[in-house]
Motif scaffolding. Structure first.
Motif, PDB file in Angstrom:
ATOM      1  N   ASP A  56      -7.916  13.843  -2.333  1.00 42.41           N
ATOM      2  CA  ASP A  56      -8.776  13.989  -1.148  1.00 42.41           C
ATOM      3  C   ASP A  56      -8.032  14.880  -0.149  1.00 42.41           C
ATOM      4  OD1 ASP A  56      -6.760  12.313  -0.323  1.00 42.41           O
ATOM      5  OD2 ASP A  56      -8.060  10.636   0.245  1.00 42.41           O
ATOM      6  N   LYS A  57      -8.343  14.763   1.137  1.00 37.10           N
ATOM      7  CA  LYS A  57      -7.666  15.652   2.089  1.00 37.10           C
ATOM      8  C   LYS A  57      -6.182  15.352   2.257  1.00 37.10           C
ATOM      9  CE  LYS A  57      -8.514  14.552   6.629  1.00 37.10           C
ATOM     10  NZ  LYS A  57      -9.151  13.891   7.787  1.00 37.10           N
ATOM     11  N   TRP A  58      -5.722  14.226   1.709  1.00 36.85           N
ATOM     12  CA  TRP A  58      -4.318  13.825   1.884  1.00 36.85           C
ATOM     13  C   TRP A  58      -3.449  14.143   0.662  1.00 36.85           C
ATOM     14  CZ3 TRP A  58      -3.882  13.150   6.779  1.00 36.85           C
ATOM     15  CH2 TRP A  58      -4.918  12.556   7.516  1.00 36.85           C
ATOM     16  N   GLY A  59      -4.006  14.807  -0.331  1.00 42.66           N
ATOM     17  CA  GLY A  59      -3.182  15.115  -1.506  1.00 42.66           C
ATOM     18  C   GLY A  59      -3.876  16.066  -2.455  1.00 42.66           C
ATOM     19  N   LYS A  93      -1.750  19.917   1.186  1.00 39.65           N
ATOM     20  CA  LYS A  93      -2.432  18.652   1.502  1.00 39.65           C
ATOM     21  C   LYS A  93      -1.457  17.477   1.554  1.00 39.65           C
ATOM     22  CE  LYS A  93      -7.088  19.650  -0.082  1.00 39.65           C
ATOM     23  NZ  LYS A  93      -8.028  19.382  -1.191  1.00 39.65           N
ATOM     24  N   ARG A  94      -0.400  17.541   0.768  1.00 34.21           N
ATOM     25  CA  ARG A  94       0.606  16.468   0.840  1.00 34.21           C
ATOM     26  C   ARG A  94       1.340  16.483   2.186  1.00 34.21           C
ATOM     27  NH1 ARG A  94       4.413  17.634  -2.702  1.00 34.21           N
ATOM     28  NH2 ARG A  94       3.434  19.183  -4.039  1.00 34.21           N
ATOM     29  N   LEU A  95       1.316  17.627   2.840  1.00 31.51           N
ATOM     30  CA  LEU A  95       1.927  17.719   4.175  1.00 31.51           C
ATOM     31  C   LEU A  95       1.050  17.116   5.262  1.00 31.51           C
ATOM     32  CD1 LEU A  95       3.265  21.365   4.723  1.00 31.51           C
ATOM     33  CD2 LEU A  95       4.504  19.253   5.142  1.00 31.51           C
ATOM     34  N   SER A  96      -0.230  16.942   4.961  1.00 31.63           N
ATOM     35  CA  SER A  96      -1.150  16.644   6.062  1.00 31.63           C
ATOM     36  C   SER A  96      -0.931  15.260   6.688  1.00 31.63           C
ATOM     37  CB  SER A  96      -2.608  16.845   5.641  1.00 31.63           C
ATOM     38  OG  SER A  96      -2.859  16.154   4.458  1.00 31.63           O
ATOM     39  N   PHE A  97      -0.487  14.272   5.909  1.00 30.40           N
ATOM     40  CA  PHE A  97      -0.258  12.938   6.495  1.00 30.40           C
ATOM     41  C   PHE A  97       0.936  12.955   7.467  1.00 30.40           C
ATOM     42  CE2 PHE A  97       1.666   8.600   6.138  1.00 30.40           C
ATOM     43  CZ  PHE A  97       0.656   7.878   6.760  1.00 30.40           C
ATOM     44  N   PHE A 121       3.777  10.192   0.847  1.00 27.16           N
ATOM     45  CA  PHE A 121       2.646  11.117   0.933  1.00 27.16           C
ATOM     46  C   PHE A 121       3.084  12.555   0.647  1.00 27.16           C
ATOM     47  CE2 PHE A 121       0.018   7.791   2.663  1.00 27.16           C
ATOM     48  CZ  PHE A 121      -1.286   8.222   2.442  1.00 27.16           C
ATOM     49  N   PHE A 122       4.301  12.907   1.021  1.00 27.02           N
ATOM     50  CA  PHE A 122       4.743  14.293   0.795  1.00 27.02           C
ATOM     51  C   PHE A 122       5.170  14.528  -0.657  1.00 27.02           C
ATOM     52  CE2 PHE A 122       8.021  17.759   1.270  1.00 27.02           C
ATOM     53  CZ  PHE A 122       7.085  18.774   1.405  1.00 27.02           C
ATOM     54  N   VAL A 179       0.829  -1.224   0.000  1.00 23.66           N
ATOM     55  CA  VAL A 179       0.000   0.000   0.000  1.00 23.66           C
ATOM     56  C   VAL A 179       0.858   1.266   0.000  1.00 23.66           C
ATOM     57  CG1 VAL A 179      -1.936  -1.131   1.135  1.00 23.66           C
ATOM     58  CG2 VAL A 179      -0.181  -0.008   2.538  1.00 23.66           C
ATOM     59  N   SER A 180       0.249   2.332  -0.513  1.00 25.48           N
ATOM     60  CA  SER A 180       0.937   3.617  -0.537  1.00 25.48           C
ATOM     61  C   SER A 180      -0.093   4.739  -0.634  1.00 25.48           C
ATOM     62  CB  SER A 180       1.908   3.660  -1.715  1.00 25.48           C
ATOM     63  OG  SER A 180       2.647   4.873  -1.696  1.00 25.48           O
ATOM     64  N   ALA A 181       0.404   5.960  -0.818  1.00 29.49           N
ATOM     65  CA  ALA A 181      -0.492   7.101  -0.994  1.00 29.49           C
ATOM     66  C   ALA A 181      -1.350   6.894  -2.245  1.00 29.49           C
ATOM     67  CB  ALA A 181       0.335   8.380  -1.118  1.00 29.49           C
ATOM     68  N   SER A 182      -0.699   6.458  -3.317  1.00 28.75           N
ATOM     69  CA  SER A 182      -1.394   6.247  -4.590  1.00 28.75           C
ATOM     70  C   SER A 182      -0.928   4.944  -5.211  1.00 28.75           C
ATOM     71  CB  SER A 182      -1.098   7.411  -5.545  1.00 28.75           C
ATOM     72  OG  SER A 182      -1.563   8.620  -4.984  1.00 28.75           O
ATOM     73  N   ASP A 183      -1.589   4.547  -6.307  1.00 33.29           N
ATOM     74  CA  ASP A 183      -1.214   3.267  -6.926  1.00 33.29           C
ATOM     75  C   ASP A 183      -0.033   3.469  -7.878  1.00 33.29           C
ATOM     76  OD1 ASP A 183      -2.662   4.777  -8.672  1.00 33.29           O
ATOM     77  OD2 ASP A 183      -4.058   3.195  -9.268  1.00 33.29           O
TER      78      ASP A 183
END
Ligand SMILES: Cc1cc2nc3c(=O)[nH]c(=O)nc-3n(C[C@H](O)[C@H](O)[C@H](O)COP(=O)(O)O)c2cc1C
Length: 369
Positions: A187-190, A195-199, A177-178, A121-125
């Motif tokens: 979404d709120k995570w990117g 938003k990339r900072l939020s995770f 994520f960054f 798993v990751s931020a995106s595929d």
């Protein structure tokens, strides 16, 4: 004395004091038991190295089962691990060093055979550096991983560590994520730099909450980051400044800049031609202590690095090659410090067999005589 600057004590914001300015960098040793519990081989390895550095940061420990990135990685993902972790903390602390557990999730860099159902798993595929196709985390799974960093912190406290270092470096999940390369979420995570900072920031907050809730004594929180990514799109120095500014607001004990070479220069995102670490140190100033690292082998190298006003200097490979680096300088025997491995050094230097294999199978990684 010529090397006095390395032997001044240092006080962290949280109230922890260390005896000198030398830190053992976090290093994976591939030698924990298969279930992630602490092995005798790793205890011996740390014991041999625990008589010098003021602060010892452990190998990265995975906070969830799907965050395991290495065979023989120590785990901090469940309460059964606490007993072994306690022995590790005691071993590191036996002669006064402070012990920090590095907490980690490998994200898309996890080999499928090490994670449940091969579900990487990751931020995106986005594919890993090894060509493994990752699956984008669902929002509720993101929340679970954030909680797991808090739980890992609680376990580190219960095991008697003096702190945790959040592993936000070297291309693992927080960096995924960054990074604009590996985070393609909307979404709120990117979707934007903010938003990339939020995770990573949510993890810092979770860890801080765990410390407030569970620590009865001073407990350190550090954050490790890599300042740039080689690929485009990728993290630039300019984006790293934004990350640093956000981290400074979090009132951490230290920020650790992961580099292979202490004096390396920026690739892009700034016109400043000084080394990355000097630029970063100037930006952070005395708001948060910085740890610098990378190819520091001799006492002379460390003194030269220290002259940049970086308060703390970490040694990685060098402490594998020379477990008694600090003691030798203290005793005026710096001329006898070993700075390269010999092919029959494994037992004498108390290097776990799996780590030794990794070293000999990666020519050029460690200096050899
Ligand atoms: C064997 C080995 C394992 C490593 N494992 C980790 C790790 O678990 N976490 C981490 O943040 N960095 C890890 N690193 C990177 C080191 O902490 C350090 O940044 C790097 O080796 C450069 O410093 P050095 O030149 O003093 O070795 C590892 C390095 C080595 C050599």
């Amino acid at each position: 004395m010529k090397y006095d600057a390395l032997f001044q004590s240092f006080n962290f914001k949280s109230g922890i004091e260390i005896e000198n300015r030398i830190v053992m960098a976090p290093m994976t040793h591939f030698a924990s038991n298969d279930d992630g519990s602490i092995s005798d081989a790793e205890l011996k390895y740390y014991s041999e190295r625990a008589n010098g550095p003021g602060l010892i940061i452990t190998a990265c420990a995975n906070v969830t089962a799907n965050g395991k990135a290495f065979p023989g990685q120590p785990a901090v993902d469940r309460d059964e691990m606490i007993t072994g972790l306690r022995t590790l903390a005691e071993t590191i602390k036996k002669n006064g060093a402070k012990a920090v557990l590095q907490i980690h999730h490998g994200g898309r860099e996890c080999p499928p055979e090490l994670v449940p159902n091969g579900d990487v798993v990751s931020a995106s595929d986005v594919e890993s550096s090894q060509g493994v196709q990752a699956r984008a985390l669902k929002e509720e799974e993101v929340a679970e991983i954030i909680r797991a960093f808090g739980e890992a912190t609680r376990r580190a406290i219960e095991a008697g560590f003096d702190g945790v270092e959040i592993h936000g470096a070297n291309g693992y999940l927080l960096q995924q994520f960054f990074s604009p390369f590996s985070n393609r979420r909307n979404d709120k995570w990117g979707g934007s730099l903010e938003k990339r900072l939020s995770f990573p920031m949510a993890i810092v907050d979770e860890v801080k909450n765990a410390v407030s809730a569970h620590a009865k004594e001073p407990f350190l929180i550090g954050y490790r980051l890599s300042p740039e990514e080689p690929h485009e799109p990728g993290i630039t120095m300019k984006e790293t400044f934004t990350l640093l500014d956000a981290l400074v607001e979090k009132d951490l004990d230290y920020i650790h800049i992961s580099l292979q070479e202490f004096w390396s220069k920026p690739r892009r995102g700034t016109t400043d031609t000084r080394s990355r670490i000097e630029i970063i140190q100037e930006r952070i100033g005395d708001k948060v202590p910085v740890i610098g690292v990378g190819s520091i082998y001799t006492a002379e190298d460390a003194i030269k690095a220290k002259e940049t006003n970086i308060p703390l200097i970490a040694l990685g490979r060098e402490l594998i090659i020379e477990p008694h680096w600090v003691e030798k300088i203290k005793a005026g025997e710096e001329a006898t410090i070993q700075t390269a491995l010999k092919k029959d050094d494994q037992e004498r230097l108390v290097i776990p067999a799996q780590l030794w294999q990794a070293i000999v199978n990666a020519p050029g990684w460690f200096p050899f005589n």
